[in-house]
Design an enzyme around this catalytic site. Sequence first.
Site, short mmCIF file in Angstrom:
data_model
loop_
_atom_site.label_atom_id
_atom_site.label_comp_id
_atom_site.label_asym_id
_atom_site.label_seq_id
_atom_site.Cartn_x
_atom_site.Cartn_y
_atom_site.Cartn_z
N SER A 118 0.83 -1.19 0.00
CA SER A 118 0.00 0.00 0.00
C SER A 118 0.86 1.24 0.00
CB SER A 118 -0.93 -0.02 1.22
OG SER A 118 -1.67 -1.21 1.25
N HIS A 123 0.00 15.88 -1.52
CA HIS A 123 0.52 16.97 -2.34
C HIS A 123 -0.24 18.23 -1.97
CE1 HIS A 123 2.54 13.99 -4.87
NE2 HIS A 123 1.39 13.33 -4.90
N CYS A 146 -4.40 -2.57 0.65
CA CYS A 146 -4.85 -3.89 0.26
C CYS A 146 -5.01 -4.72 1.52
CB CYS A 146 -3.83 -4.57 -0.66
SG CYS A 146 -3.74 -3.85 -2.31
#
Length: 273
Positions: A118, A123, A146
């Site tokens: 994962s 950002h 996951c």
Amino acid sequence: MKLTPEQRIELHGFNNLTKSLSFNMYDICYTKTKEERQAYLDYIDEQYNADRLTKILKNVADIIGAHVLNIAKQDYVPQGASVTILVSEGPVVEVPTESFAESPGPLPDNVVLQLDKSHITVHTYPEYHPDEGISTFRADIDVSTCGEISPLKALNYLIHSFDTDIMTIDYRVRGFTRDKNGHKLFIDHDISSIQNYIPDEAKGLYDMIDVNVYQENIFHTKCRLRAFDLNNYLFGYTKEKLAQEEIEEITERLKAEMDEIFYGKNINSGSIN
């Protein structure tokens, strides 16, 4: 819905469903002059620099039980920052039954959950309107997991980590896993709305809109702060220093900006000098 250990679905192999949470937040400020705009951008760069964002993402990893493999971080010139964390399965003791419940997740504490292959990214995007009336800061955080645990359990902490005027939250479950009989499962937990993972105190502060595509396991929630106090949107001074006409004009401009972001379209093309 809470599942007891007896109710758990026995899988054939590893749970390889991919669950992705996108959390976008917006902070809006009125900056009348170039000096005010630069001061606001400097404040944002200090408040949400790569080091602080890394700390936030590490706490997210703790909440979802992830082991940090690698961290890449960068502060940009003239402003903005990015952090990417690759994570893998952490030490697994057991997966708590409450991980299946539609409820706000914890703030950072000792949580041990199942996770594998994962990543977590952030950002930031500081920007301003060319008429120098409005400055906006946006942070995009993506948590992809996951396995058995949903990244929605990190949502409570993320909401508490940012001063947010508007939030846009997307959640999607992709792929499939199989039970022990080979039957495909395209989702392994009940979910009716992202709102059920937002704490009550936060829900009381925001107006919310849901757009969900249940048959595709896609969920979308937008949140806009209900209360409006102009002093929270002025940088370095209060509305007592403004004439009534200025107060009304700036208030109109800020609310139009928030409407456009919340509804995702241009509503008012007017500007303030």
